[in-house]
Motif scaffolding. Sequence first.
Motif, PDB file in Angstrom:
ATOM      1  N   ALA A  62       0.835  -1.210   0.000  1.00  0.00           N
ATOM      2  CA  ALA A  62       0.000   0.000   0.000  1.00  0.00           C
ATOM      3  C   ALA A  62       0.867   1.257   0.000  1.00  0.00           C
ATOM      4  O   ALA A  62       0.540   2.261  -0.648  1.00  0.00           O
ATOM      5  CB  ALA A  62      -0.931  -0.004   1.212  1.00  0.00           C
ATOM      6  N   GLU A  63       1.982   1.199   0.711  1.00  0.00           N
ATOM      7  CA  GLU A  63       2.892   2.347   0.762  1.00  0.00           C
ATOM      8  C   GLU A  63       3.500   2.610  -0.621  1.00  0.00           C
ATOM      9  O   GLU A  63       3.727   3.756  -1.001  1.00  0.00           O
ATOM     10  CB  GLU A  63       3.992   2.093   1.791  1.00  0.00           C
ATOM     11  CG  GLU A  63       4.700   3.334   2.289  1.00  0.00           C
ATOM     12  CD  GLU A  63       3.808   4.271   3.097  1.00  0.00           C
ATOM     13  OE1 GLU A  63       4.031   5.493   3.023  1.00  0.00           O
ATOM     14  OE2 GLU A  63       2.888   3.781   3.786  1.00  0.00           O
ATOM     15  N   HIS A  64       3.740   1.558  -1.363  1.00  0.00           N
ATOM     16  CA  HIS A  64       4.278   1.688  -2.711  1.00  0.00           C
ATOM     17  C   HIS A  64       3.290   2.439  -3.608  1.00  0.00           C
ATOM     18  O   HIS A  64       3.670   3.359  -4.345  1.00  0.00           O
ATOM     19  CB  HIS A  64       4.566   0.294  -3.277  1.00  0.00           C
ATOM     20  CG  HIS A  64       5.447   0.302  -4.475  1.00  0.00           C
ATOM     21  ND1 HIS A  64       5.600  -0.795  -5.294  1.00  0.00           N
ATOM     22  CD2 HIS A  64       6.236   1.272  -5.028  1.00  0.00           C
ATOM     23  CE1 HIS A  64       6.440  -0.514  -6.268  1.00  0.00           C
ATOM     24  NE2 HIS A  64       6.835   0.737  -6.137  1.00  0.00           N
ATOM     25  N   GLU A  65       2.035   2.036  -3.558  1.00  0.00           N
ATOM     26  CA  GLU A  65       1.018   2.712  -4.369  1.00  0.00           C
ATOM     27  C   GLU A  65       0.875   4.174  -3.945  1.00  0.00           C
ATOM     28  O   GLU A  65       0.714   5.064  -4.794  1.00  0.00           O
ATOM     29  CB  GLU A  65      -0.324   1.987  -4.241  1.00  0.00           C
ATOM     30  CG  GLU A  65      -0.304   0.535  -4.686  1.00  0.00           C
ATOM     31  CD  GLU A  65       0.038   0.366  -6.155  1.00  0.00           C
ATOM     32  OE1 GLU A  65      -0.346   1.246  -6.953  1.00  0.00           O
ATOM     33  OE2 GLU A  65       0.682  -0.640  -6.507  1.00  0.00           O
ATOM     34  N   ARG A  66       0.939   4.417  -2.656  1.00  0.00           N
ATOM     35  CA  ARG A  66       0.822   5.789  -2.151  1.00  0.00           C
ATOM     36  C   ARG A  66       1.966   6.654  -2.672  1.00  0.00           C
ATOM     37  O   ARG A  66       1.769   7.810  -3.062  1.00  0.00           O
ATOM     38  CB  ARG A  66       0.826   5.771  -0.616  1.00  0.00           C
ATOM     39  CG  ARG A  66       0.599   7.116   0.040  1.00  0.00           C
ATOM     40  CD  ARG A  66       0.733   7.003   1.561  1.00  0.00           C
ATOM     41  NE  ARG A  66       0.292   8.211   2.236  1.00  0.00           N
ATOM     42  CZ  ARG A  66       1.018   9.306   2.376  1.00  0.00           C
ATOM     43  NH1 ARG A  66       2.251   9.338   1.875  1.00  0.00           N
ATOM     44  NH2 ARG A  66       0.545  10.355   3.005  1.00  0.00           N
ATOM     45  N   MET A  67       3.180   6.097  -2.682  1.00  0.00           N
ATOM     46  CA  MET A  67       4.345   6.859  -3.098  1.00  0.00           C
ATOM     47  C   MET A  67       4.292   7.206  -4.585  1.00  0.00           C
ATOM     48  O   MET A  67       4.610   8.331  -4.984  1.00  0.00           O
ATOM     49  CB  MET A  67       5.623   6.093  -2.768  1.00  0.00           C
ATOM     50  CG  MET A  67       6.904   6.852  -3.075  1.00  0.00           C
ATOM     51  SD  MET A  67       8.394   5.940  -2.582  1.00  0.00           S
ATOM     52  CE  MET A  67       8.340   6.134  -0.794  1.00  0.00           C
ATOM     53  N   VAL A  68       3.868   6.251  -5.396  1.00  0.00           N
ATOM     54  CA  VAL A  68       3.817   6.539  -6.826  1.00  0.00           C
ATOM     55  C   VAL A  68       2.738   7.576  -7.124  1.00  0.00           C
ATOM     56  O   VAL A  68       2.890   8.421  -8.017  1.00  0.00           O
ATOM     57  CB  VAL A  68       3.617   5.248  -7.656  1.00  0.00           C
ATOM     58  CG1 VAL A  68       2.199   4.744  -7.605  1.00  0.00           C
ATOM     59  CG2 VAL A  68       4.058   5.460  -9.097  1.00  0.00           C
ATOM     60  N   GLN A  69       1.673   7.579  -6.347  1.00  0.00           N
ATOM     61  CA  GLN A  69       0.644   8.615  -6.509  1.00  0.00           C
ATOM     62  C   GLN A  69       1.168   9.983  -6.125  1.00  0.00           C
ATOM     63  O   GLN A  69       0.811  10.994  -6.751  1.00  0.00           O
ATOM     64  CB  GLN A  69      -0.588   8.252  -5.682  1.00  0.00           C
ATOM     65  CG  GLN A  69      -1.373   7.065  -6.234  1.00  0.00           C
ATOM     66  CD  GLN A  69      -2.460   6.583  -5.301  1.00  0.00           C
ATOM     67  OE1 GLN A  69      -2.808   7.249  -4.313  1.00  0.00           O
ATOM     68  NE2 GLN A  69      -3.001   5.405  -5.575  1.00  0.00           N
TER      69      GLN A  69
END
Length: 425
Positions: free
Chosen positions: A296-303
């Motif tokens: 989830a942190e990965h998706e947040r960072m790319v956003q």
Amino acid sequence: MHDIRFIRENPAAFDAALARRGLPPLSADILALDEKSRALKTELQQGQARRNEASKAIGQAMAAKDMAKAEALKAEVAALKEGTPALEAEEAEVGAALNAMLAAIPNLPADDVPQGADEAGNVELSRWGNIRAFDFAAQDHADFGPALGLDFEGGAALSGARFTALRGQMARLHRALAQYMLDTQSGTNGYEETNPPLLVRDEALFGTGQLPKFAEDLFRTTDGRWLIPTAEVSLTNLVAEQIVPTDALPVRLTALTPCFRSEAGSAGRDTRGFIRQHQFEKVELVAICAPEESDAEHERMVQAAEGILQALNLPYRKMLLCSGDMGFGARKTYDLEVWLPSQATYREISSVSNCGDFQARRMNARYKPEGEKATRFLHTLNGSGLAVGRTLVAVLENYQQADGSVIVPEVLAPYMGGITKLEPR
């Protein structure tokens, strides 16, 4: 760094994951060294135990007036003591060889990473923005940029190829982009603004995976320190050798720093212009979290990175990198590629990676889950939010006008001191 226990228990799975990276099987060589290292450790432990036992027995023999036995035991202790340094040296040598082998192997790709040998295997996930239809021939920033303050000649005269001086309104636009990115990542997106050291020791670069494999791509100082190639090194290592409290997770950090790269592996690529420089600025994003949070942190960072491109109204596409194109420390990577009109193609402007526990093992960065006695390794993530120089190039090319001027994106107005357009000098 890889978990030796995982390799012992899953050698076939380990080799299969390496094959997805284009590497040969390595588990047999690793396990052979591991077995030898453990055998030597056992021999040392048994030798020490026997020395302790024999030393105690010497006193008992002497108390019983059995001098022959006492002398025999003394000879045994002396022999064990004499052989210990050689065993210790061999065990250290084998252990170092095992660690060196493990340290040189890249991270294993996540299950959902597509198989591929190189960038041709990357998968496009989405596109954003409308590509501008020019009513004149779009120029390369290297051609019209000098009239706006991109001083390629001045930079090269000072420092050589791939150094550029920014002057006047160009320097102001570059600073505006950097400040806007940093303000957005720290304010809107909740990353803690950090001002880290630019010079680091060997251990920091080993921790994030740049050493020992990529030493030739780095600049080293005369006192043995290294100039950072990215703020990822400094930011991630802030938790090295620590047990981070669970209630402090996730740790989210951002920094605007100069970055320094020798570009040893890119000879002949992007020699013109401002795309590939030895010195450049970047707003870096780093997250440190529990394993169950990292996806989830990965998706947040790319956003968070995508949001900058969207605010600047720069067309881009989002790519999922294949197993053969990911960086050394990554288990899964998204690339954001911005549209450059002069090249009529998308070029990388941000790479956002989930490293799993790969870096944390190298740094010994851990946390203790609630209700558990043992510690676990953290997960680390990093990404560009964004590379300032490449964003400057994208703005110049996408906002260029027929008369050689460049319109300043509206979102940068608060940082430009009333300048709305870069005019040729």
